[in-house]
Motif scaffolding. Structure first.
Motif, PDB file in Angstrom:
ATOM      1  N   ARG A  98      43.929 -33.597 -27.479  1.00 37.30           N
ATOM      2  CA  ARG A  98      43.225 -32.294 -28.181  1.00 37.30           C
ATOM      3  C   ARG A  98      41.837 -32.176 -27.612  1.00 37.30           C
ATOM      4  NH1 ARG A  98      41.139 -28.488 -29.162  1.00 37.30           N
ATOM      5  NH2 ARG A  98      41.097 -27.276 -31.171  1.00 37.30           N
ATOM      6  N   HIS A  99      41.047 -33.282 -27.520  1.00 35.25           N
ATOM      7  CA  HIS A  99      39.630 -33.111 -27.196  1.00 35.25           C
ATOM      8  C   HIS A  99      39.179 -33.613 -25.925  1.00 35.25           C
ATOM      9  CE1 HIS A  99      39.192 -32.584 -31.401  1.00 35.25           C
ATOM     10  NE2 HIS A  99      39.636 -33.520 -31.785  1.00 35.25           N
ATOM     11  N   ARG A 100      39.978 -34.257 -24.912  1.00 36.83           N
ATOM     12  CA  ARG A 100      39.253 -34.891 -23.952  1.00 36.83           C
ATOM     13  C   ARG A 100      40.279 -34.927 -22.768  1.00 36.83           C
ATOM     14  NH1 ARG A 100      37.426 -37.465 -28.201  1.00 36.83           N
ATOM     15  NH2 ARG A 100      39.131 -38.909 -28.204  1.00 36.83           N
ATOM     16  N   ARG A 101      40.891 -33.775 -22.235  1.00 37.84           N
ATOM     17  CA  ARG A 101      41.648 -33.485 -21.149  1.00 37.84           C
ATOM     18  C   ARG A 101      40.659 -33.332 -19.931  1.00 37.84           C
ATOM     19  NH1 ARG A 101      43.660 -29.510 -24.908  1.00 37.84           N
ATOM     20  NH2 ARG A 101      42.996 -27.829 -23.491  1.00 37.84           N
ATOM     21  N   VAL A 102      41.186 -33.826 -18.947  1.00 42.95           N
ATOM     22  CA  VAL A 102      40.403 -34.143 -17.579  1.00 42.95           C
ATOM     23  C   VAL A 102      41.346 -33.783 -16.550  1.00 42.95           C
ATOM     24  CG1 VAL A 102      38.581 -35.489 -18.408  1.00 42.95           C
ATOM     25  CG2 VAL A 102      40.666 -36.324 -17.381  1.00 42.95           C
ATOM     26  N   LEU A 103      40.529 -33.484 -15.316  1.00 40.27           N
ATOM     27  CA  LEU A 103      41.198 -33.364 -14.126  1.00 40.27           C
ATOM     28  C   LEU A 103      41.082 -34.651 -13.358  1.00 40.27           C
ATOM     29  CD1 LEU A 103      40.500 -29.835 -13.237  1.00 40.27           C
ATOM     30  CD2 LEU A 103      42.846 -30.485 -13.826  1.00 40.27           C
ATOM     31  N   ILE A 104      41.943 -34.978 -12.470  1.00 42.72           N
ATOM     32  CA  ILE A 104      41.734 -36.356 -11.629  1.00 42.72           C
ATOM     33  C   ILE A 104      41.968 -36.007 -10.159  1.00 42.72           C
ATOM     34  CG2 ILE A 104      42.484 -38.668 -11.128  1.00 42.72           C
ATOM     35  CD1 ILE A 104      43.672 -38.943 -13.698  1.00 42.72           C
ATOM     36  N   ALA A 105      40.774 -36.152  -9.292  1.00 37.27           N
ATOM     37  CA  ALA A 105      41.014 -35.616  -7.879  1.00 37.27           C
ATOM     38  C   ALA A 105      41.607 -36.517  -7.101  1.00 37.27           C
ATOM     39  CB  ALA A 105      39.515 -35.528  -7.293  1.00 37.27           C
ATOM     40  N   ALA A 106      42.759 -36.180  -6.397  1.00 39.03           N
ATOM     41  CA  ALA A 106      43.346 -37.049  -5.503  1.00 39.03           C
ATOM     42  C   ALA A 106      43.857 -36.171  -4.135  1.00 39.03           C
ATOM     43  CB  ALA A 106      44.768 -37.438  -6.151  1.00 39.03           C
ATOM     44  N   SER A 107      44.214 -36.958  -3.278  1.00 41.24           N
ATOM     45  CA  SER A 107      44.766 -36.402  -1.983  1.00 41.24           C
ATOM     46  C   SER A 107      46.196 -36.610  -1.820  1.00 41.24           C
ATOM     47  CB  SER A 107      44.119 -37.096  -0.657  1.00 41.24           C
ATOM     48  OG  SER A 107      42.743 -36.803  -0.580  1.00 41.24           O
ATOM     49  N   GLY A 108      46.708 -37.209  -2.886  1.00 39.96           N
ATOM     50  CA  GLY A 108      48.276 -37.553  -2.824  1.00 39.96           C
ATOM     51  C   GLY A 108      48.556 -39.064  -3.512  1.00 39.96           C
ATOM     52  N   PHE A 109      49.646 -39.157  -3.650  1.00 41.28           N
ATOM     53  CA  PHE A 109      50.167 -40.528  -4.582  1.00 41.28           C
ATOM     54  C   PHE A 109      51.165 -41.208  -3.787  1.00 41.28           C
ATOM     55  CE2 PHE A 109      52.845 -37.429  -6.170  1.00 41.28           C
ATOM     56  CZ  PHE A 109      53.919 -38.052  -6.758  1.00 41.28           C
ATOM     57  N   LEU A 187      40.902 -27.537 -18.901  1.00 38.54           N
ATOM     58  CA  LEU A 187      39.751 -28.145 -19.408  1.00 38.54           C
ATOM     59  C   LEU A 187      39.007 -27.733 -20.939  1.00 38.54           C
ATOM     60  CD1 LEU A 187      37.991 -28.592 -15.915  1.00 38.54           C
ATOM     61  CD2 LEU A 187      39.068 -30.364 -17.270  1.00 38.54           C
ATOM     62  N   ASP A 188      39.362 -26.574 -21.109  1.00 40.74           N
ATOM     63  CA  ASP A 188      38.940 -25.848 -22.353  1.00 40.74           C
ATOM     64  C   ASP A 188      39.567 -26.512 -23.786  1.00 40.74           C
ATOM     65  OD1 ASP A 188      37.812 -24.443 -24.165  1.00 40.74           O
ATOM     66  OD2 ASP A 188      38.648 -22.586 -23.766  1.00 40.74           O
ATOM     67  N   CYS A 189      39.049 -27.688 -23.803  1.00 39.66           N
ATOM     68  CA  CYS A 189      39.566 -28.311 -25.206  1.00 39.66           C
ATOM     69  C   CYS A 189      38.927 -27.669 -26.308  1.00 39.66           C
ATOM     70  CB  CYS A 189      39.174 -29.954 -25.274  1.00 39.66           C
ATOM     71  SG  CYS A 189      39.920 -30.527 -23.604  1.00 39.66           S
TER      72      CYS A 189
END
Length: 265
Positions: A98-109, A187-189
């Motif tokens: 609800r309050h702390r959604r983020v993006l995680i930068a990656a080149s792949g997994f 990101l707009d929590c």
């Protein structure tokens, strides 16, 4: 599940994709493992309409989510992933969704294809990257944990979903990918509740990723150079054969994570 990934893009490329006003330099990382620091992007537009400035910020977080109510991290499971289908209801992730959604930068997994039951073969590692290259943004959740001595550490987990057609023969889960045009919503929590962004938590399109078979060098965290992404043969990029569906990975440990990485606290 997502148990290893990489970020080999330059700081400038990350800054441009995520619309960051500033970012510190960092080296390429080819084999990021649980409990290590990962680069996350938090925050979003919070200004009047027509003002295109952003308050997005990049920060480092421990890959291994710790809810604020945990008393002793040593007695709590290592939560590197969260199932997107249930995260909004789970006690561990409900507040962060609800309050702390983020993006995680990656080149792949990386993912490991398990052999058929009864086989003596080892699991086969694959490097799964965007077919067109570039940076991929995983959906993530963040929590700032305060230890008993008052020290604070930012922690994070990767949200996962069922696989697309490319990943399905390898594993039954994959990271949720957020497209750049959906960064503001995710990101707009302040205005977007979990139900408003549920449509974003779906598998990437079938042609988004390609899976490349690599050697078992990636199994060891100590192997952290570009060699872990080298194809493991001339046929490394051919379509893989379906394997026995992997079991749910909630309690699965990442391969060979050194014990000393667990001493962040």
């Amino acid at each position: 599940m997502c148990g290893r990934f990489s970020l080999t893009a330059t700081p400038q490329e990350v800054q441009e994709l995520f619309g960051l006003e500033e970012i510190e330099d960092f080296p390429p990382r080819y084999n990021i493992a649980p409990t290590q620091p990962i680069l996350i992007v938090a925050g979003d537009l919070r200004r009047e309409e027509g003002d295109n400035r952003t308050d997005r910020r990049a920060l480092l977080a421990r890959w291994g989510f710790l809810p604020g109510w945990v008393k002793d991290p040593a007695d709590f499971p290592l939560l590197i992933n969260a199932r997107s289908e249930t995260a909004a209801e789970k006690a561990s992730f409900r507040a962060a969704m609800r309050h702390r959604r983020v993006l995680i930068a990656a080149s792949g997994f990386y993912e490991w294809q398990r052999p058929p039951k009864g086989s003596k073969q080892k699991s086969t590692p694959y490097w799964i990257k965007p077919r067109q290259g570039g940076i991929v943004a995983f959906a993530g959740l963040m929590e700032t944990y305060m230890s008993a001595d008052g020290a604070e550490v930012d922690t994070a987990a990767v949200l996962t979903v069922g696989p697309n057609r490319e990943v399905a023969p390898i594993h039954d889960r994959m990271p949720v990918v957020i497209a750049p045009e959906n960064f503001p919503r995710w990101l707009d929590c302040l205005n977007q509740e979990p139900r408003h962004v549920a449509d974003l938590m779906v598998p990437a399109s079938d042609d988004y990723f390609e899976a490349i078979r690599v050697s078992d060098l990636v199994n060891k965290v100590a192997n952290s150079g570009p060699e872990v992404q080298e194809p493991a043969g001339d046929d490394a990029a051919v379509e893989v054969e379906p394997a026995r569906p992997a079991k749910r990975a909630a309690k699965t440990k990442a391969p060979e994570t050194p014990p000393d990485q667990l001493k962040l606290f």
